[in-house]
Design a protein around this motif. Structure first.
Motif, PDB file in Angstrom:
ATOM      1  N   ASP A   1       0.825  -1.207   0.000  1.00 28.98           N
ATOM      2  CA  ASP A   1       0.000   0.000   0.000  1.00 28.98           C
ATOM      3  C   ASP A   1       0.866   1.266   0.000  1.00 28.98           C
ATOM      4  O   ASP A   1       0.534   2.249  -0.674  1.00 28.98           O
ATOM      5  CB  ASP A   1      -0.930   0.013   1.217  1.00 28.98           C
ATOM      6  N   TYR A   2       1.971   1.255   0.759  1.00 28.28           N
ATOM      7  CA  TYR A   2       2.865   2.412   0.753  1.00 28.28           C
ATOM      8  C   TYR A   2       3.477   2.612  -0.636  1.00 28.28           C
ATOM      9  O   TYR A   2       3.536   3.724  -1.161  1.00 28.28           O
ATOM     10  CB  TYR A   2       3.984   2.247   1.780  1.00 28.28           C
ATOM     11  N   GLU A   3       3.939   1.522  -1.245  1.00 30.74           N
ATOM     12  CA  GLU A   3       4.629   1.627  -2.530  1.00 30.74           C
ATOM     13  C   GLU A   3       3.687   2.039  -3.660  1.00 30.74           C
ATOM     14  O   GLU A   3       4.114   2.705  -4.609  1.00 30.74           O
ATOM     15  CB  GLU A   3       5.318   0.300  -2.873  1.00 30.74           C
ATOM     16  N   SER A   4       2.439   1.645  -3.560  1.00 30.19           N
ATOM     17  CA  SER A   4       1.484   1.956  -4.627  1.00 30.19           C
ATOM     18  C   SER A   4       0.800   3.298  -4.423  1.00 30.19           C
ATOM     19  O   SER A   4       0.104   3.785  -5.320  1.00 30.19           O
ATOM     20  CB  SER A   4       0.416   0.859  -4.703  1.00 30.19           C
ATOM     21  N   GLY A   5       0.998   3.898  -3.239  1.00 31.18           N
ATOM     22  CA  GLY A   5       0.353   5.171  -2.951  1.00 31.18           C
ATOM     23  C   GLY A   5      -1.049   5.022  -2.393  1.00 31.18           C
ATOM     24  O   GLY A   5      -1.755   6.031  -2.217  1.00 31.18           O
ATOM     25  N   ARG A   6      -1.488   3.788  -2.119  1.00 31.32           N
ATOM     26  CA  ARG A   6      -2.825   3.601  -1.541  1.00 31.32           C
ATOM     27  C   ARG A   6      -2.882   4.095  -0.105  1.00 31.32           C
ATOM     28  O   ARG A   6      -3.948   4.465   0.381  1.00 31.32           O
ATOM     29  CB  ARG A   6      -3.228   2.120  -1.614  1.00 31.32           C
ATOM     30  N   ARG A   7      -1.754   4.068   0.586  1.00 33.18           N
ATOM     31  CA  ARG A   7      -1.657   4.663   1.916  1.00 33.18           C
ATOM     32  C   ARG A   7      -1.044   6.056   1.794  1.00 33.18           C
ATOM     33  O   ARG A   7      -0.247   6.320   0.893  1.00 33.18           O
ATOM     34  CB  ARG A   7      -0.766   3.817   2.839  1.00 33.18           C
ATOM     35  N   GLU A   8      -1.384   6.899   2.748  1.00 31.83           N
ATOM     36  CA  GLU A   8      -0.793   8.231   2.799  1.00 31.83           C
ATOM     37  C   GLU A   8       0.717   8.101   2.907  1.00 31.83           C
ATOM     38  O   GLU A   8       1.240   7.147   3.493  1.00 31.83           O
ATOM     39  CB  GLU A   8      -1.347   8.975   4.017  1.00 31.83           C
ATOM     40  N   SER A   9       1.451   9.046   2.314  1.00 29.61           N
ATOM     41  CA  SER A   9       2.914   8.992   2.341  1.00 29.61           C
ATOM     42  C   SER A   9       3.410   8.771   3.773  1.00 29.61           C
ATOM     43  O   SER A   9       2.926   9.416   4.706  1.00 29.61           O
ATOM     44  CB  SER A   9       3.501  10.297   1.799  1.00 29.61           C
ATOM     45  N   PRO A  10       4.375   7.850   3.948  1.00 26.30           N
ATOM     46  CA  PRO A  10       4.839   7.530   5.304  1.00 26.30           C
ATOM     47  C   PRO A  10       5.528   8.712   5.961  1.00 26.30           C
ATOM     48  O   PRO A  10       6.257   9.471   5.314  1.00 26.30           O
ATOM     49  CB  PRO A  10       5.831   6.378   5.065  1.00 26.30           C
ATOM     50  N   GLY A  11       5.297   8.875   7.252  1.00 20.94           N
ATOM     51  CA  GLY A  11       5.989   9.907   8.020  1.00 20.94           C
ATOM     52  C   GLY A  11       7.414   9.472   8.312  1.00 20.94           C
ATOM     53  O   GLY A  11       7.814   8.340   8.023  1.00 20.94           O
ATOM     54  N   ILE A  12       8.180  10.349   8.933  1.00 20.91           N
ATOM     55  CA  ILE A  12       9.591  10.069   9.169  1.00 20.91           C
ATOM     56  C   ILE A  12       9.790   8.848  10.059  1.00 20.91           C
ATOM     57  O   ILE A  12      10.735   8.085   9.897  1.00 20.91           O
ATOM     58  CB  ILE A  12      10.313  11.309   9.751  1.00 20.91           C
ATOM     59  N   GLY A  13       8.860   8.645  11.020  1.00 22.73           N
ATOM     60  CA  GLY A  13       8.992   7.473  11.889  1.00 22.73           C
ATOM     61  C   GLY A  13       8.837   6.175  11.124  1.00 22.73           C
ATOM     62  O   GLY A  13       9.586   5.209  11.347  1.00 22.73           O
ATOM     63  N   VAL A  14       7.873   6.136  10.193  1.00 24.77           N
ATOM     64  CA  VAL A  14       7.668   4.941   9.381  1.00 24.77           C
ATOM     65  C   VAL A  14       8.836   4.754   8.425  1.00 24.77           C
ATOM     66  O   VAL A  14       9.338   3.642   8.233  1.00 24.77           O
ATOM     67  CB  VAL A  14       6.342   5.041   8.589  1.00 24.77           C
ATOM     68  N   VAL A  15       9.301   5.857   7.830  1.00 26.13           N
ATOM     69  CA  VAL A  15      10.447   5.769   6.924  1.00 26.13           C
ATOM     70  C   VAL A  15      11.666   5.211   7.658  1.00 26.13           C
ATOM     71  O   VAL A  15      12.388   4.360   7.139  1.00 26.13           O
ATOM     72  CB  VAL A  15      10.776   7.154   6.317  1.00 26.13           C
ATOM     73  N   ARG A  16      11.868   5.674   8.887  1.00 22.87           N
ATOM     74  CA  ARG A  16      12.995   5.177   9.684  1.00 22.87           C
ATOM     75  C   ARG A  16      12.917   3.664   9.847  1.00 22.87           C
ATOM     76  O   ARG A  16      13.902   2.956   9.678  1.00 22.87           O
ATOM     77  CB  ARG A  16      12.997   5.861  11.055  1.00 22.87           C
ATOM     78  N   ARG A  17      11.724   3.167  10.180  1.00 22.24           N
ATOM     79  CA  ARG A  17      11.568   1.715  10.367  1.00 22.24           C
ATOM     80  C   ARG A  17      11.793   0.959   9.063  1.00 22.24           C
ATOM     81  O   ARG A  17      12.419  -0.105   9.055  1.00 22.24           O
ATOM     82  CB  ARG A  17      10.164   1.410  10.911  1.00 22.24           C
ATOM     83  N   LEU A  18      11.259   1.504   7.967  1.00 25.57           N
ATOM     84  CA  LEU A  18      11.429   0.841   6.677  1.00 25.57           C
ATOM     85  C   LEU A  18      12.908   0.740   6.300  1.00 25.57           C
ATOM     86  O   LEU A  18      13.389  -0.315   5.855  1.00 25.57           O
ATOM     87  CB  LEU A  18      10.667   1.605   5.593  1.00 25.57           C
ATOM     88  N   VAL A  19      13.626   1.842   6.488  1.00 24.62           N
ATOM     89  CA  VAL A  19      15.047   1.867   6.130  1.00 24.62           C
ATOM     90  C   VAL A  19      15.843   0.933   7.036  1.00 24.62           C
ATOM     91  O   VAL A  19      16.699   0.164   6.571  1.00 24.62           O
ATOM     92  CB  VAL A  19      15.592   3.306   6.205  1.00 24.62           C
TER      93      VAL A  19
END
Length: 238
Positions: free
Chosen positions: A57-75
């Motif tokens: 959902d994040y990659e397709s844009g179905r979810r709102e753009s991830p915040g910095i906290g989510v980006v941190r976890r993904l990275v």
């Protein structure tokens, strides 16, 4: 993001997080990095203890753009997976950093454990030889984004880039005719053992390219293999 100091892992984490956060399409940028790390949506989801549909959902844009906290976890998830696999992508980035160049100027820089016949490299990346050189063996490679290098590097940086690469193959990507990188090589002594111009067919090559290669003594070839596949195959030479 994981650990103290500014080693390769932290530098890479900041680069990825910055690109995702500032991108006009964060989902596409996340997907680019995930695929570059050769991590499936399922593996990344498992690392973060979420459903794979969340990553999708994040990659397709179905979810709102991830915040910095989510980006941190993904990275952090990507880097943790890479570390468990042996840390190849982190080491690759570290090699580029240690050479003093940005990772969007140099895609990859490696020293091999042994020397390889040039013919083996040609077979690996489906290259067509245009001119033979004085040496038929290589012990490393540097993959250079020729457009970024030409527009961003100073003459001193060009010299350092080429001059450190004697017993190597230089692979120039984003090439249209090959004139610019080959003319730049004329000022370097000694020259690399081999040069690969990536992205063009032999018939599209600058008409003086083979003559310059013969004069300066390096082997010259072209390859049209897709860039990501070329990088993966070169990585397999180690």
């Amino acid at each position: 993001m994981g650990g103290r100091g500014r080693g390769p892992k932290r530098e890479l984490a900041e680069k990825i997080a910055g690109e995702i956060t500032l991108s006009n399409d964060p989902g596409a940028t996340l997907r680019k990095w995930r695929t570059d790390f050769d991590v499936s949506q399922t593996d990344l989801a498992g690392e973060l203890d979420v459903s794979s549909s969340v990553i999708s959902d994040y990659e397709s844009g179905r979810r709102e753009s991830p915040g910095i906290g989510v980006v941190r976890r993904l990275v952090e998830g990507l880097l943790e997976i890479d570390e468990r696999r042996g840390g190849d992508r982190i080491r690759q980035y570290g090699r580029v950093l240690s050479a003093g160049f940005d990772s969007d100027v140099i895609y990859d820089l490696r020293e091999y454990a042994t020397t390889y016949p040039l013919a083996h490299l040609y077979e690996t990346i489906e290259a067509t030889e245009i001119a033979s050189g004085h040496s038929d063996r290589i012990s490393g490679h540097t993959v250079i984004n020729s457009i970024e290098a030409i527009t961003r590097l100073s003459s001193e940086e060009f010299f350092r880039l080429y001059g450190q690469s004697t017993n190597r193959v230089l692979v120039f990507t984003g090439v249209t005719r090959g004139e610019s990188p080959l003319v730049a090589l004329r000022v370097v002594n000694p020259t690399p053992n081999a040069v690969v111009l990536h992205g063009l067919e032999p018939d599209d090559l600058w008409e003086h390219a083979a003559d310059l290669a013969r004069i300066d003594g390096y082997a010259l070839s072209t390859s049209t293999l897709p860039l990501e596949e070329l990088l993966d195959r070169l990585a397999g030479l180690e």
